[in-house]
Scaffold this motif. Structure first.
Motif, mmCIF file in Angstrom:
data_model
loop_
_atom_site.group_PDB
_atom_site.id
_atom_site.type_symbol
_atom_site.label_atom_id
_atom_site.label_comp_id
_atom_site.label_asym_id
_atom_site.label_seq_id
_atom_site.Cartn_x
_atom_site.Cartn_y
_atom_site.Cartn_z
ATOM 1 N N GLY A 170 41.933 51.735 44.868
ATOM 2 C CA GLY A 170 42.593 50.504 45.290
ATOM 3 C C GLY A 170 42.412 49.324 44.358
ATOM 4 O O GLY A 170 42.623 48.181 44.761
ATOM 5 N N LYS A 171 42.060 49.584 43.088
ATOM 6 C CA LYS A 171 41.859 48.490 42.139
ATOM 7 C C LYS A 171 43.197 47.995 41.587
ATOM 8 O O LYS A 171 44.165 48.734 41.510
ATOM 9 C CB LYS A 171 40.978 48.935 40.973
ATOM 10 C CG LYS A 171 39.581 49.344 41.362
ATOM 11 C CD LYS A 171 38.732 49.660 40.143
ATOM 12 C CE LYS A 171 39.221 50.877 39.393
ATOM 13 N NZ LYS A 171 38.357 51.210 38.237
ATOM 14 N N SER A 172 43.206 46.725 41.163
ATOM 15 C CA SER A 172 44.328 46.147 40.438
ATOM 16 C C SER A 172 43.769 45.371 39.257
ATOM 17 O O SER A 172 42.637 44.875 39.313
ATOM 18 C CB SER A 172 45.147 45.199 41.328
ATOM 19 O OG SER A 172 45.683 45.883 42.441
ATOM 20 N N VAL A 173 44.558 45.260 38.193
ATOM 21 C CA VAL A 173 44.104 44.551 36.999
ATOM 22 C C VAL A 173 45.049 43.406 36.675
ATOM 23 O O VAL A 173 46.239 43.451 36.995
ATOM 24 C CB VAL A 173 43.965 45.495 35.792
ATOM 25 C CG1 VAL A 173 42.827 46.486 36.018
ATOM 26 C CG2 VAL A 173 45.271 46.232 35.505
ATOM 27 N N ILE A 174 44.490 42.393 36.030
ATOM 28 C CA ILE A 174 45.278 41.243 35.614
ATOM 29 C C ILE A 174 46.015 41.568 34.313
ATOM 30 O O ILE A 174 45.679 42.538 33.627
ATOM 31 C CB ILE A 174 44.384 40.002 35.438
ATOM 32 C CG1 ILE A 174 43.340 40.231 34.337
ATOM 33 C CG2 ILE A 174 43.723 39.642 36.761
ATOM 34 C CD1 ILE A 174 42.479 39.004 34.039
ATOM 35 N N PRO A 175 47.040 40.796 33.942
ATOM 36 C CA PRO A 175 47.694 41.012 32.647
ATOM 37 C C PRO A 175 46.694 40.907 31.506
ATOM 38 O O PRO A 175 45.743 40.124 31.552
ATOM 39 C CB PRO A 175 48.733 39.886 32.584
ATOM 40 C CG PRO A 175 49.008 39.547 34.021
ATOM 41 C CD PRO A 175 47.696 39.727 34.738
ATOM 42 N N VAL A 176 46.909 41.705 30.469
ATOM 43 C CA VAL A 176 45.969 41.747 29.358
ATOM 44 C C VAL A 176 45.822 40.379 28.705
ATOM 45 O O VAL A 176 44.724 39.998 28.277
ATOM 46 C CB VAL A 176 46.391 42.826 28.339
ATOM 47 C CG1 VAL A 176 47.730 42.494 27.701
ATOM 48 C CG2 VAL A 176 45.321 43.024 27.292
ATOM 49 N N GLU A 177 46.903 39.602 28.637
ATOM 50 C CA GLU A 177 46.826 38.284 28.017
ATOM 51 C C GLU A 177 45.887 37.362 28.786
ATOM 52 O O GLU A 177 45.202 36.521 28.188
ATOM 53 C CB GLU A 177 48.212 37.646 27.924
ATOM 54 C CG GLU A 177 49.170 38.346 26.976
ATOM 55 C CD GLU A 177 49.823 39.572 27.599
ATOM 56 O OE1 GLU A 177 49.621 39.805 28.818
ATOM 57 O OE2 GLU A 177 50.523 40.312 26.867
ATOM 58 N N ASP A 178 45.844 37.507 30.108
ATOM 59 C CA ASP A 178 44.943 36.679 30.917
ATOM 60 C C ASP A 178 43.489 37.028 30.637
ATOM 61 O O ASP A 178 42.631 36.143 30.559
ATOM 62 C CB ASP A 178 45.248 36.864 32.407
ATOM 63 C CG ASP A 178 46.594 36.288 32.806
ATOM 64 O OD1 ASP A 178 47.237 35.627 31.957
ATOM 65 O OD2 ASP A 178 47.017 36.510 33.961
ATOM 66 N N ASP A 185 38.483 42.982 33.965
ATOM 67 C CA ASP A 185 39.870 42.533 34.085
ATOM 68 C C ASP A 185 40.508 42.885 35.426
ATOM 69 O O ASP A 185 41.743 42.986 35.524
ATOM 70 C CB ASP A 185 40.709 43.081 32.927
ATOM 71 C CG ASP A 185 40.701 44.610 32.830
ATOM 72 O OD1 ASP A 185 40.140 45.265 33.731
ATOM 73 O OD2 ASP A 185 41.240 45.135 31.839
ATOM 74 N N GLN A 186 39.701 43.027 36.449
ATOM 75 C CA GLN A 186 40.262 43.263 37.777
ATOM 76 C C GLN A 186 40.830 41.978 38.364
ATOM 77 O O GLN A 186 40.406 40.863 38.035
ATOM 78 C CB GLN A 186 39.196 43.797 38.729
ATOM 79 C CG GLN A 186 38.893 45.263 38.595
ATOM 80 C CD GLN A 186 38.162 45.807 39.805
ATOM 81 O OE1 GLN A 186 38.610 45.651 40.940
ATOM 82 N NE2 GLN A 186 37.016 46.434 39.571
ATOM 83 N N VAL A 187 41.772 42.166 39.295
ATOM 84 C CA VAL A 187 42.241 41.065 40.131
ATOM 85 C C VAL A 187 41.127 40.695 41.102
ATOM 86 O O VAL A 187 40.430 41.566 41.636
ATOM 87 C CB VAL A 187 43.515 41.479 40.896
ATOM 88 C CG1 VAL A 187 43.903 40.432 41.931
ATOM 89 C CG2 VAL A 187 44.665 41.725 39.917
#
Length: 295
Positions: A132-140, A120-122
């Motif tokens: 430096g990680k980012s994650v997408i919204p859980v619904e996505d 679920d990373q960007v």
């Protein structure tokens, strides 16, 4: 019949049987077909192809999302064609939105792998043990997993859901994401890069009853717990993702340093496989048998 032609059975069904009855299942990483063959010859029951090792091998670069779907699947296909083990493969973020995930699942299925993991990373993603990680919204991510479940044509094809939310949102949020991913149809849950044994214990306790994966990344953020602790926490699948490239780099550095210092490798030939041993390792005997069969 030579192994080159033999039918190893259904590796996907075999993987599910192993996950049910051989816990924890240990899956060393391989970065190419040769390292996968060595995993098989060492007696393991499954092999893992990860993005870190594949990127290092193919590009000589770090795992920061530089490889695309086709390059990853090409590497996975070569590994599948080399070994009879179930192959677990990194599918990164699915390479796009749910429609891209549909193609990713079908392409990996056609390549013959037994399981993939989606994270679920960007995008572009990076190694889960990097900062430096980012994650997408859980619904996505739930939408991606629903698409993956609908896309698979073989019900034995294993879908692993990985969340990198622990480093971004904390362990409680990561556990809640994992629960949502299980509800969306993921077969195995993976919370990436716990920093402490307490976090590992919390994950194992709160997700008890689910099939859990531990990423035992060599030298990474997660504590290097032993097999007894892994078994006690009931992890079903353990990956050792980068050992093959680390071992290769270490051995090759030593070999090249010797050649640079002495002009030839003569002084360390006893530390290398003989030519005949190595040709046996890569299957020359099998090829010879085929040559005689079809001569």
């Amino acid at each position: 019949m030579p192994a080159f032609l033999s039918n190893p059975g259904n590796p996907r069904r075999r993987l599910r049987e192993l996950l049910d009855h051989n816990r924890p299942l240990l899956a060393p990483g391989s970065h190419d077909a040769l390292s996968a063959r060595l995993v098989e010859q060492a007696g393991f029951d499954a092999v893992y192809m990860g993005g870190f090792a594949t990127t290092a091998s193919l590009l000589g670069r770090p795992d920061i999302g530089l490889l695309g779907e086709s390059e990853m699947i090409d590497n996975a296909r070569r590994i599948v064609q080399t070994v009879g083990l179930p192959v677990i493969a990194d599918a990164d973020t699915g390479y796009g939105n749910p429609l891209n995930v549909i193609r990713t699942v079908r392409d990996y299925e056609q390549a013959g792998v037994a399981a993939i993991h989606l994270e679920d990373q960007v995008s572009p993603k990076r190694c889960g043990h990097m900062s430096g990680k980012s994650v997408i919204p859980v619904e996505d991510m739930v939408a991606k997993l629903r698409a993956a479940v609908d896309a698979r044509t073989d019900p034995d094809f294993v879908l692993i859901a990985r969340t990198d939310a622990l480093a971004v949102e904390g362990v409680d949020a990561a556990i809640e994401r994992a629960r949502r991913y299980a509800q969306a149809g993921a077969d195995i849950l993976w919370i990436e890069a716990p920093d402490t044994e307490q976090e590992l214990e919390k994950i194992a306790d709160e997700l008890d009853g689910h099939t859990l994966l531990l990423n035992w990344l060599e030298g990474g953020r997660t504590p290097a717990i032993d097999i007894d602790r892994i078994r006690k926490m009931k992890f079903a699948l353990v990956l050792f993702p980068i050992g093959s490239v680390l071992a290769m780099a270490s051995a090759l550095r030593e070999h090249l340093a010797h050649v640079k210092a002495h002009g030839t490798p003569a002084g360390r030939l006893d530390q290398l496989p003989s030519f005949d041993d190595f040709t046996d390792t890569v299957g020359l005997c099998e090829i010879g048998a085929l040559d005689q069969r079809y001569r």
